[in-house]
Design an enzyme around this catalytic site. Sequence first.
Site, PDB file in Angstrom:
ATOM      1  N   LYS A 103       1.828   0.162  14.888  1.00 19.55           N
ATOM      2  CA  LYS A 103       3.249   0.066  15.233  1.00 19.55           C
ATOM      3  C   LYS A 103       3.659  -1.152  16.061  1.00 19.55           C
ATOM      4  O   LYS A 103       4.837  -1.525  16.074  1.00 19.55           O
ATOM      5  CB  LYS A 103       3.675   1.315  16.034  1.00 19.55           C
ATOM      6  N   PRO A 143      -3.319   0.856  18.850  1.00 20.49           N
ATOM      7  CA  PRO A 143      -3.096   0.354  17.483  1.00 20.49           C
ATOM      8  C   PRO A 143      -3.250   1.383  16.361  1.00 20.49           C
ATOM      9  O   PRO A 143      -2.969   1.055  15.207  1.00 20.49           O
ATOM     10  CB  PRO A 143      -4.145  -0.762  17.346  1.00 20.49           C
ATOM     11  N   TYR A 166      -8.823   5.893   7.654  1.00 19.35           N
ATOM     12  CA  TYR A 166      -8.880   6.315   9.054  1.00 19.35           C
ATOM     13  C   TYR A 166      -9.883   7.462   9.123  1.00 19.35           C
ATOM     14  O   TYR A 166      -9.637   8.527   8.549  1.00 19.35           O
ATOM     15  CB  TYR A 166      -7.505   6.813   9.526  1.00 19.35           C
ATOM     16  N   HIS A 180       0.838  -1.200   0.000  1.00 22.25           N
ATOM     17  CA  HIS A 180       0.000   0.000   0.000  1.00 22.25           C
ATOM     18  C   HIS A 180       0.874   1.252   0.000  1.00 22.25           C
ATOM     19  O   HIS A 180       1.770   1.390   0.823  1.00 22.25           O
ATOM     20  CB  HIS A 180      -0.905   0.020   1.241  1.00 22.25           C
TER      21      HIS A 180
HETATM   22  P1  RFL Z   1       2.605 -11.318  21.647  1.00 26.07           P
HETATM   23  O1  RFL Z   1       2.149 -11.424  20.230  1.00 26.07           O
HETATM   24  O2  RFL Z   1       1.629 -10.914  22.676  1.00 26.07           O
HETATM   25  O3  RFL Z   1       3.252 -12.723  22.025  1.00 26.07           O
HETATM   26  C1  RFL Z   1       3.602 -13.059  23.347  1.00 26.07           C
HETATM   27  C2  RFL Z   1       3.493 -14.560  23.500  1.00 26.07           C
HETATM   28  O4  RFL Z   1       3.949 -14.942  24.799  1.00 26.07           O
HETATM   29  C3  RFL Z   1       3.079 -15.957  25.299  1.00 26.07           C
HETATM   30  N1  RFL Z   1       3.205 -15.994  26.759  1.00 26.07           N
HETATM   31  C4  RFL Z   1       3.838 -16.991  27.434  1.00 26.07           C
HETATM   32  N2  RFL Z   1       4.451 -18.103  27.014  1.00 26.07           N
HETATM   33  C5  RFL Z   1       4.980 -18.941  27.952  1.00 26.07           C
HETATM   34  N3  RFL Z   1       4.922 -18.680  29.302  1.00 26.07           N
HETATM   35  C6  RFL Z   1       4.309 -17.567  29.763  1.00 26.07           C
HETATM   36  N4  RFL Z   1       4.248 -17.311  31.066  1.00 26.07           N
HETATM   37  C7  RFL Z   1       3.739 -16.661  28.810  1.00 26.07           C
HETATM   38  N5  RFL Z   1       3.059 -15.492  28.915  1.00 26.07           N
HETATM   39  C8  RFL Z   1       2.758 -15.108  27.665  1.00 26.07           C
HETATM   40  C9  RFL Z   1       1.714 -15.520  24.795  1.00 26.07           C
HETATM   41  O5  RFL Z   1       0.774 -16.593  24.793  1.00 26.07           O
HETATM   42  C10 RFL Z   1       2.049 -15.030  23.392  1.00 26.07           C
HETATM   43  O6  RFL Z   1       1.958 -16.072  22.435  1.00 26.07           O
HETATM   44  O7  RFL Z   1       3.848 -10.301  21.768  1.00 26.07           O
HETATM   45  P2  RFL Z   1       4.997  -9.895  20.722  1.00 26.07           P
HETATM   46  O8  RFL Z   1       5.641 -11.110  20.125  1.00 26.07           O
HETATM   47  O9  RFL Z   1       5.816  -8.904  21.434  1.00 26.07           O
HETATM   48  O10 RFL Z   1       4.225  -9.189  19.512  1.00 26.07           O
HETATM   49  C11 RFL Z   1       3.567  -7.970  19.685  1.00 26.07           C
HETATM   50  C12 RFL Z   1       2.357  -7.872  18.746  1.00 26.07           C
HETATM   51  O11 RFL Z   1       1.563  -9.034  18.901  1.00 26.07           O
HETATM   52  C13 RFL Z   1       1.508  -6.611  19.011  1.00 26.07           C
HETATM   53  O12 RFL Z   1       2.328  -5.507  19.296  1.00 26.07           O
HETATM   54  C14 RFL Z   1       0.624  -6.234  17.795  1.00 26.07           C
HETATM   55  O13 RFL Z   1      -0.332  -7.221  17.546  1.00 26.07           O
HETATM   56  C15 RFL Z   1      -0.055  -4.888  18.031  1.00 26.07           C
HETATM   57  N6  RFL Z   1      -1.010  -4.518  16.965  1.00 26.07           N
HETATM   58  C16 RFL Z   1      -0.566  -4.003  15.755  1.00 26.07           C
HETATM   59  N7  RFL Z   1       0.748  -3.873  15.517  1.00 26.07           N
HETATM   60  C17 RFL Z   1       1.186  -3.441  14.296  1.00 26.07           C
HETATM   61  O14 RFL Z   1       2.400  -3.319  14.097  1.00 26.07           O
HETATM   62  N8  RFL Z   1       0.315  -3.132  13.258  1.00 26.07           N
HETATM   63  C18 RFL Z   1      -1.012  -3.252  13.426  1.00 26.07           C
HETATM   64  O15 RFL Z   1      -1.752  -3.041  12.457  1.00 26.07           O
HETATM   65  C19 RFL Z   1      -1.513  -3.662  14.711  1.00 26.07           C
HETATM   66  N9  RFL Z   1      -2.831  -3.810  14.927  1.00 26.07           N
HETATM   67  C20 RFL Z   1      -2.371  -4.716  17.156  1.00 26.07           C
HETATM   68  C21 RFL Z   1      -3.266  -4.326  16.108  1.00 26.07           C
HETATM   69  C22 RFL Z   1      -2.865  -5.280  18.329  1.00 26.07           C
HETATM   70  C23 RFL Z   1      -4.218  -5.461  18.485  1.00 26.07           C
HETATM   71  N10 RFL Z   1      -4.635  -6.089  19.700  1.00 26.07           N
HETATM   72  C24 RFL Z   1      -5.567  -7.138  19.756  1.00 26.07           C
HETATM   73  C25 RFL Z   1      -3.883  -5.836  20.906  1.00 26.07           C
HETATM   74  C26 RFL Z   1      -4.626  -4.500  16.257  1.00 26.07           C
HETATM   75  C27 RFL Z   1      -5.118  -5.043  17.463  1.00 26.07           C
HETATM   76  C28 RFL Z   1      -6.615  -5.162  17.577  1.00 26.07           C
HETATM   77  C1  PHB Z   2      -5.316  -3.926  11.100  1.00 25.39           C
HETATM   78  O1  PHB Z   2      -5.431  -4.212   9.888  1.00 25.39           O
HETATM   79  O2  PHB Z   2      -5.581  -4.737  11.990  1.00 25.39           O
HETATM   80  C2  PHB Z   2      -4.869  -2.567  11.470  1.00 25.39           C
HETATM   81  C3  PHB Z   2      -4.458  -1.685  10.504  1.00 25.39           C
HETATM   82  C4  PHB Z   2      -4.035  -0.407  10.862  1.00 25.39           C
HETATM   83  C5  PHB Z   2      -4.048  -0.032  12.176  1.00 25.39           C
HETATM   84  C6  PHB Z   2      -4.452  -0.916  13.156  1.00 25.39           C
HETATM   85  C7  PHB Z   2      -4.874  -2.204  12.817  1.00 25.39           C
HETATM   86  O3  PHB Z   2      -3.659   1.230  12.500  1.00 25.39           O
END
Ligand code: RFL
Ligand code: PHB
Length: 397
Positions: A299, A295, A202, A72
């Site tokens: 990032k 989110p 957005y 994109h």
């Molecule tokens: P994670 O993905 O939370 O993984 C951590 C893992 O550790 C496990 N765990 C354990 N394992 C063993 N023993 C224990 N005691 C443990 N405790 C925990 C967990 O089960 C899990 O599998 O962290 P990590 O790897 O640092 O990754 C971070 C990302 O997942 C997170 O920052 C993103 O998803 C945030 N986020 C977005 N980031 C982006 O860069 N672009 C996006 O578009 C974006 N959209 C989002 C998002 C996060 C969202 N939510 C649900 C928080 C949209 C949403 C809705």
């Molecule tokens: C997503 O596709 O989940 C998404 C995209 C952009 C954002 C947050 C989440 O800023």
Amino acid sequence: MRTQVGIVGAGPAGLLLSHLLALRGIDSVLVEMRSRAYCEARQRAGVLEDGSVRLLREAGVADRLDSQGLEHGGIYLQFAGERHHIDFRELTGGRTVTVYAQTEVVKDLIAKRLASGAAVHFDVTGTEVDELTSDRPVLRFTGADGVRHEISCDAIAGCDGFHGICRAAIPAELLTIRERDYPYAWLGILADVPPSTDELIYAHHHNGFALHSLRSLTVSRLYLQVEPDEQIGNWPDDRIWAELATRLGLPGSGWTLRRGPVLDKGITPMRSFVSAPMRYGRLFLAGDAAHIVPPTGAKGLNLAMADVAVLAPALDSLLHGDPALADAYSDTCLNRVWRSTHFSWWMTTMLHRTPEADEMEAELQLSQLRYVVSSRAAATSLAENYTGYSGPYRRTL
Ligand code: RFL
Ligand code: PHB
């Protein structure tokens, strides 16, 4: 049992770190409390920065990303009944982002690790980290078969997300925590319907923020700003679609929002959180374990990947007797973390409706939005941050 690096958490941070270490000939044991299926299905991020895509390519885990990821070159910002395009390519000299779901990044990394025979333990319980200030930190866990393991490591990586155990293993008086809760949450849906837009929208609307994102050419991902304590039961699918159509709608333009079956829905709180330093002795935190962002700036996943791109060479040097990169790890990462924390806060406060905000604040938000879409300097700042600003630090594998 013995390994060089014990890794807690099979999210993007832990999995990518394990792979980057393997490329350097360093062995690791990765433990994860959830099942493989759960990790591969957890709906989260969808947008990869330029640098994250490059990192995955250089690491040899981008075959599916290259064939299925959607590049994109911009986003739409919508407010006051108008939709404006921010052209990243033109503003940043060609930089873009790629829409490729976190679920797919995780699937690709798990497949790669397992194919090379790596030690990845899913469904573990009772994870503990110990002896963190010694040269032989210890990782303990009970495997899915009920057998308790104790692994002696050279270093431990806490990649266990915001609710993990690793940050909590650092004495509280050594940590500086900065955090902010926002007075709203996001209700997100995954829908089996082609996106109604070519690039993410957005939208700032009187009823609250809305975002139209996507997962593929046939699956859409959409979000609505809701009350922070909102219950999902209050939002039957028809109400969600009606509210999305209102907030994303452009009266008189002919644009319509396509509807389809809802495959997944959930509510996410919005928080900024930074814990420093990201190291305690031989424990190194990476990703959401150390910091989370709302989110709105897309990032979180990118920061998690950027952390481990710094951590892999730092651990490599440390294990070969040179502590300089490991000593610099926390400061190196926090520089980028704070840039993304600021950008995410800025996008969030500019685009959401602040409950009980007065007319003054509402006018200030609109003025900021008008500035971003009319000033090349302001639009460039957004584009540079959205596609990934890495500052003076260079990423290496
Ligand atoms: P994670 O993905 O939370 O993984 C951590 C893992 O550790 C496990 N765990 C354990 N394992 C063993 N023993 C224990 N005691 C443990 N405790 C925990 C967990 O089960 C899990 O599998 O962290 P990590 O790897 O640092 O990754 C971070 C990302 O997942 C997170 O920052 C993103 O998803 C945030 N986020 C977005 N980031 C982006 O860069 N672009 C996006 O578009 C974006 N959209 C989002 C998002 C996060 C969202 N939510 C649900 C928080 C949209 C949403 C809705
Ligand atoms: C997503 O596709 O989940 C998404 C995209 C952009 C954002 C947050 C989440 O800023």
